[in-house]
Design a protein around this motif. Structure first.
Motif, PDB file in Angstrom:
ATOM      1  N   UNK A   1       6.013   4.051   7.332  1.00  0.00           N
ATOM      2  CA  UNK A   1       4.626   3.919   6.903  1.00  0.00           C
ATOM      3  C   UNK A   1       3.868   3.002   7.853  1.00  0.00           C
ATOM      4  N   UNK A   2       2.664   3.403   8.197  1.00  0.00           N
ATOM      5  CA  UNK A   2       1.821   2.587   9.071  1.00  0.00           C
ATOM      6  C   UNK A   2       1.576   1.218   8.431  1.00  0.00           C
ATOM      7  N   UNK A   3       1.628   0.177   9.227  1.00  0.00           N
ATOM      8  CA  UNK A   3       1.383  -1.199   8.770  1.00  0.00           C
ATOM      9  C   UNK A   3       2.414  -1.663   7.750  1.00  0.00           C
ATOM     10  N   UNK A   4       3.634  -1.152   7.873  1.00  0.00           N
ATOM     11  CA  UNK A   4       4.694  -1.573   6.949  1.00  0.00           C
ATOM     12  C   UNK A   4       4.917  -3.079   7.015  1.00  0.00           C
TER      13      UNK A   4
ATOM     14  N   UNK B   1       4.573   0.876  -3.460  1.00  0.00           N
ATOM     15  CA  UNK B   1       4.010   1.985  -2.689  1.00  0.00           C
ATOM     16  C   UNK B   1       2.485   1.959  -2.724  1.00  0.00           C
ATOM     17  N   UNK B   2       1.911   1.694  -3.891  1.00  0.00           N
ATOM     18  CA  UNK B   2       0.451   1.573  -3.981  1.00  0.00           C
ATOM     19  C   UNK B   2      -0.050   0.450  -3.073  1.00  0.00           C
TER      20      UNK B   2
ATOM     21  N   UNK C   1      -2.553   0.815   0.327  1.00  0.00           N
ATOM     22  CA  UNK C   1      -3.838   0.356  -0.207  1.00  0.00           C
ATOM     23  C   UNK C   1      -4.985   0.598   0.767  1.00  0.00           C
ATOM     24  N   UNK C   2      -4.803   0.240   2.029  1.00  0.00           N
ATOM     25  CA  UNK C   2      -5.873   0.420   3.016  1.00  0.00           C
ATOM     26  C   UNK C   2      -6.208   1.894   3.196  1.00  0.00           C
TER      27      UNK C   2
ATOM     28  N   UNK D   1      -9.857   3.478   2.322  1.00  0.00           N
ATOM     29  CA  UNK D   1     -10.621   4.084   3.419  1.00  0.00           C
ATOM     30  C   UNK D   1     -10.979   5.536   3.143  1.00  0.00           C
ATOM     31  N   UNK D   2     -10.101   6.238   2.411  1.00  0.00           N
ATOM     32  CA  UNK D   2     -10.294   7.678   2.221  1.00  0.00           C
ATOM     33  C   UNK D   2     -10.561   8.081   0.768  1.00  0.00           C
TER      34      UNK D   2
END
Length: 271
Positions: free
Chosen positions: A25-28, A123-124, A128-129, A133-134
């Motif tokens: 995951x990105x930014x883990x 996971x939430x 979060x980001x 963002x989306x």
């Protein structure tokens, strides 16, 4: 991860699996940088460790102790000078073993509930980001919208193993160990006058199935967010793709194939 020239440690294996899943995951790294993230990750590790220790406790200590108690009581009965007056069979004594195992199902389901809540929260947090963002839905809201699950932590009826463990657990907590009114299909034509009886090997298999299910949930929880990303308009998705791949037809085909794969991963929730 390979464990060469050292004794296999099941807890290490499970934690490695968890880290491998979230590391994609990105930014883990944010999970370990923030105090909130550390607490959530520690909570998941604690839940995994507790389930592993729970298995060891019941299979290596509680159940053997129950069997020893049965053997000791049977020997005492056989050698008792009052044995002709005692109408107790060896099968009667096994009730202590079955009661130990039944209580094990109560504990197992409780461990699972704690694990699922910790996993959903973590996971939430990780996504979060991306969610903000989306405008993505949280895991709870997504499951309610897509699968009709009002409460994700109460979704056990969607999975065979959790439905089974919950059935036995509720029979203990609410019906003194006897079958419920709606009998679980795993128990074909049971004697409803007797309490549920599960042997050690079956209990062991159910614990292993539950552990596998918990590992699968790691991928499924993350997939809920990744699926929402792939559901975005392709023009938006392209902004996250390397420039040299943006105009490739194969890129779009691969994304659609991955989207279909994610739908398969989440298919259990549609039951």
């Amino acid at each position: 991860m390979k464990y060469q020239n050292q004794k296999y440690n099941p807890i290490d294996f499970l934690v490695d699996k968890l880290v491998d899943t979230f590391a994609k995951v990105k930014d883990f790294d944010k999970l370990q940088e923030s105090e909130e993230g550390k607490k959530l990750f520690d909570l998941i590790i604690k839940s995994i460790t507790e389930m592993e220790n729970f298995q060891i406790l019941f299979l290596n200590y509680y159940i053997p102790s129950a069997n020893k108690s049965i053997a000791d009581s049977w020997n005492q009965l056989k050698t008792s000078k009052y044995k002709h007056f005692l109408n107790i069979s060896k099968e009667d004594l096994k009730e202590n073993l079955y009661e130990t195992i039944r209580l094990g199902y109560v504990g197992l389901f409780h461990k699972y509930e704690s694990y699922l809540k910790a996993l959903v929260d973590a996971t939430d947090f990780l996504f979060r980001d991306l969610r903000e963002e989306n405008g993505f839905l949280t895991i709870q809201d997504y499951c309610k919208k897509e699968f009709g699950i009002n409460k994700i932590t109460n979704s056990h009826h969607h999975f065979n193993i959790t439905k089974r463990v919950n059935y036995i657990s509720n029979a203990i907590k609410h019906n003194d160990g006897f079958h419920r009114e709606e009998i679980h299909p795993d128990f074909i034509n049971p004697d409803i006058k007797k309490r549920i009886e599960v042997n050690k090997e079956t209990f062991k298999i159910d614990i292993e199935r539950m552990k596998i299910h918990c590992q699968n949930l790691q991928a499924q929880m993350a997939t809920i967010y990744l699926k929402q990303f792939l559901d975005l308009d392709y023009e938006i998705i392209k902004e996250s793709i390397k420039p040299e791949l943006k105009e490739s037809i194969k890129t779009k085909e691969k994304l659609m194939a991955e989207k279909k794969n994610m739908e398969s991963i989440l298919s259990d929730f549609r039951r």
